[in-house]
Scaffold this active site. Structure first.
Site, mmCIF file in Angstrom:
data_model
loop_
_atom_site.group_PDB
_atom_site.id
_atom_site.type_symbol
_atom_site.label_atom_id
_atom_site.label_comp_id
_atom_site.label_asym_id
_atom_site.label_seq_id
_atom_site.Cartn_x
_atom_site.Cartn_y
_atom_site.Cartn_z
ATOM 1 N N HIS A 1 8.774 14.233 -14.437
ATOM 2 C CA HIS A 1 9.199 13.374 -13.330
ATOM 3 C C HIS A 1 10.655 12.967 -13.615
ATOM 4 O O HIS A 1 10.965 11.806 -13.834
ATOM 5 C CB HIS A 1 8.262 12.170 -13.215
ATOM 6 C CG HIS A 1 8.325 11.436 -11.905
ATOM 7 N ND1 HIS A 1 7.215 11.224 -11.106
ATOM 8 C CD2 HIS A 1 9.352 10.843 -11.258
ATOM 9 C CE1 HIS A 1 7.562 10.526 -10.028
ATOM 10 N NE2 HIS A 1 8.866 10.281 -10.100
ATOM 11 N N ASN B 1 4.002 14.272 -1.571
ATOM 12 C CA ASN B 1 4.508 12.907 -1.439
ATOM 13 C C ASN B 1 5.106 12.771 -0.037
ATOM 14 O O ASN B 1 6.010 13.535 0.317
ATOM 15 C CB ASN B 1 5.596 12.620 -2.480
ATOM 16 C CG ASN B 1 5.033 12.595 -3.893
ATOM 17 O OD1 ASN B 1 3.821 12.683 -4.095
ATOM 18 N ND2 ASN B 1 5.909 12.482 -4.876
ATOM 19 N N TYR C 1 6.822 10.079 2.719
ATOM 20 C CA TYR C 1 7.375 8.762 3.029
ATOM 21 C C TYR C 1 7.785 8.641 4.496
ATOM 22 O O TYR C 1 7.494 7.629 5.126
ATOM 23 C CB TYR C 1 8.552 8.431 2.091
ATOM 24 C CG TYR C 1 8.055 8.136 0.691
ATOM 25 C CD1 TYR C 1 7.622 6.865 0.340
ATOM 26 C CD2 TYR C 1 7.942 9.142 -0.267
ATOM 27 C CE1 TYR C 1 7.118 6.584 -0.923
ATOM 28 C CE2 TYR C 1 7.438 8.880 -1.533
ATOM 29 C CZ TYR C 1 7.028 7.599 -1.853
ATOM 30 O OH TYR C 1 6.516 7.334 -3.096
ATOM 31 N N GLU D 1 1.776 10.568 -3.486
ATOM 32 C CA GLU D 1 2.558 9.332 -3.329
ATOM 33 C C GLU D 1 2.671 8.994 -1.856
ATOM 34 O O GLU D 1 2.929 9.871 -1.016
ATOM 35 C CB GLU D 1 3.995 9.469 -3.846
ATOM 36 C CG GLU D 1 4.164 9.453 -5.315
ATOM 37 C CD GLU D 1 5.628 9.565 -5.740
ATOM 38 O OE1 GLU D 1 6.532 9.122 -4.992
ATOM 39 O OE2 GLU D 1 5.851 10.112 -6.825
#
Ligand code: IFM
Length: 436
Positions: free
Chosen positions: A122, A289, A291, A351
């Site tokens: 990461h 992930n 967003y 995420e």
């Protein structure tokens, strides 16, 4: 209605973190420096001069954090392993103390019935490897596979599920193309080798992990549905270019074994015989992930890049200014299914979450999570095989170049005292989990 109702049996709810964002203890027990230590200590790179030197001091306070997760009632915990703790210079013999730390963490999670889901990279590349070219160099892919083997040699009897890389697109773009993250290079399209070498590292590591008994290997890609700013042909074309760069560059080679045509030409000489087959090693699941969507217009003729991001109007925004579009998650997943068909393996949302201002009530986060869970349920009803949802993040932490100014946690951190205080969203999720 319970926000967690209506998901398939066994659907996993978890929380996510990453090593440099929470651990601190950057010079303890033999950990070597990473590119993020170097970057954060370079004046002007990170807001307020913040660094991850202490962060949430999770390296010492992990029992408290495991207890918070156990009390919350999550099924799983996605964390990352710091390569420079395991191999301080990125190659050679493992640092036993670094592996001991992750072994203690994994054992404590298992004792509490929380499934560990480690990510091997990461963004905290050992600085010594960066000094030899970092991800611009093919050898980093080989070093990554060796490191994966060392970690699996120690933990593989207890950990059977792994994520190789987190958001390789963001690491390439921020770290090597625009320079907003470590290692801070601004190579623009010259950063594309970083994509190929990360993908190669993923493929090589996948085989190594399988040889050591892994049953579920995945990569986590940051994906964003791309919306043309208008129906104008130039905007539609620019949106397709952005989609190739942000989404398809990392999904196509893994799922289809090919690079998007418009980017393949930049990579031509780097790709050796067998590389695409390695990258295309079958995946057990894909981590995503999500967003927000990205709205793209054509760029001005003299611009550096062929696309121009535009704001999405008329929706709430997070403290970061990111638009809140829960339906984008459903659109993204259904779009992936349409694009990849049977080549799309089961998906985990590894995420999703939002930053909110400190000290405000936590209704915004609760609404955000509820909205995205609804959208996820919609994607499952539309036929996408989604197996889990991980919230970013367990606790407020070091948000990269934004330092400690963006708070994504279910748990509030006081970075002076290290006091952890569960927010309203933590209590909300705890009730929803208990009532499942
Ligand atoms: O904090 C990051 C994380 O490290 C990677 N995905 C996005 C999060 C929020 O910016």
């Amino acid at each position: 209605m319970n926000a967690l109702a209506g998901f398939p049996d066994g659907f996993e709810i978890g929380v996510s973190t990453a090593a440099y964002q929470i651990e601190g203890a950057v010079a303890e027990d033999g950990r070597g420096p990473s590119v993020w230590d170097t970057f954060a200590h370079t004046p002007g790179r990170v807001k307020n001069g913040d660094t991850g030197d202490v962060a949430c001091d999770h390296y010492h306070r992990w029992p408290e954090d495991v207890a918070l997760m156990a009390d919350l009632g999550v099924d799983a915990y996605r964390f990352s392993i710091a390569w420079p703790r395991v191999q301080p210079t990125g190659s050679g013999a493992p640092n036993a103390a670094g592996l001991d730390f992750y072994e203690r963490l994994v054992d404590a999670l298992l004792q509490r019935g929380i499934a560990p889901l480690p990510t091997l990279f990461h963004w905290d590349l050992p600085q010594a490897l960066e000094d030899q070219g970092g991800w611009l160099s093919r050898s980093t892919a080989e070093r990554f596979a060796e490191y994966a083997g060392l970690v699996a040699d120690r933990l593989g009897d207890r950990v059977h599920r792994w994520i190789t890389l987190n958001e390789p697109v963001v690491h390439m773009a921020e770290g090597y193309a625009w320079g907003g993250g470590a290692p801070g290079k601004s190579l623009m399209f010259g950063a594309l080798p970083v994509a190929h070498h990360q993908l190669l590292g993923h493929g090589l590591a996948t085989t190594v992990l399988r040889e050591r008994g892994a049953t579920e290997v995945m990569i986590t890609n940051n994906c964003s549905p791309v919306l043309p700013a208008t129906d104008d042909e130039a905007d539609v074309m620019a949106a397709a270019v952005y989609d190739s760069f942000h989404n398809r560059l990392f999904n196509d080679p893994i799922l289809l074994g090919t690079y998007p045509e418009m980017l393949g030409e930049f990579l031509g000489d780097l790709i050796r015989d067998g590389d695409l087959a390695t990258i295309h090693t079958p995946l057990d699941a894909l981590g995503i992930n999500y967003y927000n969507p990205t709205r793209i217009a054509a760029a001005a003729a003299d611009a550096d890049l062929p696309f121009d991001p535009r704001p999405i109007e008329g929706v709430p925004t997070t403290a970061f200014g990111w638009p809140v579009v829960p339906g984008g998650l459903r659109d993204l997943l259904v779009g992936l299914k349409d694009t990849y068909g049977d080549a799309l393996p089961p998906v985990y949302i590894t995420e999703n979450g939002c930053s909110t201002p400190d000290g405000t009530d936590d209704t915004f986060r609760i609404d955000y999570l509820r909205g995205h869970l609804d959208a996820l349920r919609g994607a499952i009803e539309a036929g996408v095989d989604v197996r889990g949802y991980y919230i970013w993040s367990l606790m407020d932490n070091f948000e990269w170049r934004e330092g400690y100014s963006q708070r994504f946690g279910l748990v509030r951190m006081d970075f002076e005292t290290q006091q952890r205080t569960p927010k309203e969203s933590y209590h909300w999720l705890r009730s929803a989990l208990a009532a499942r």
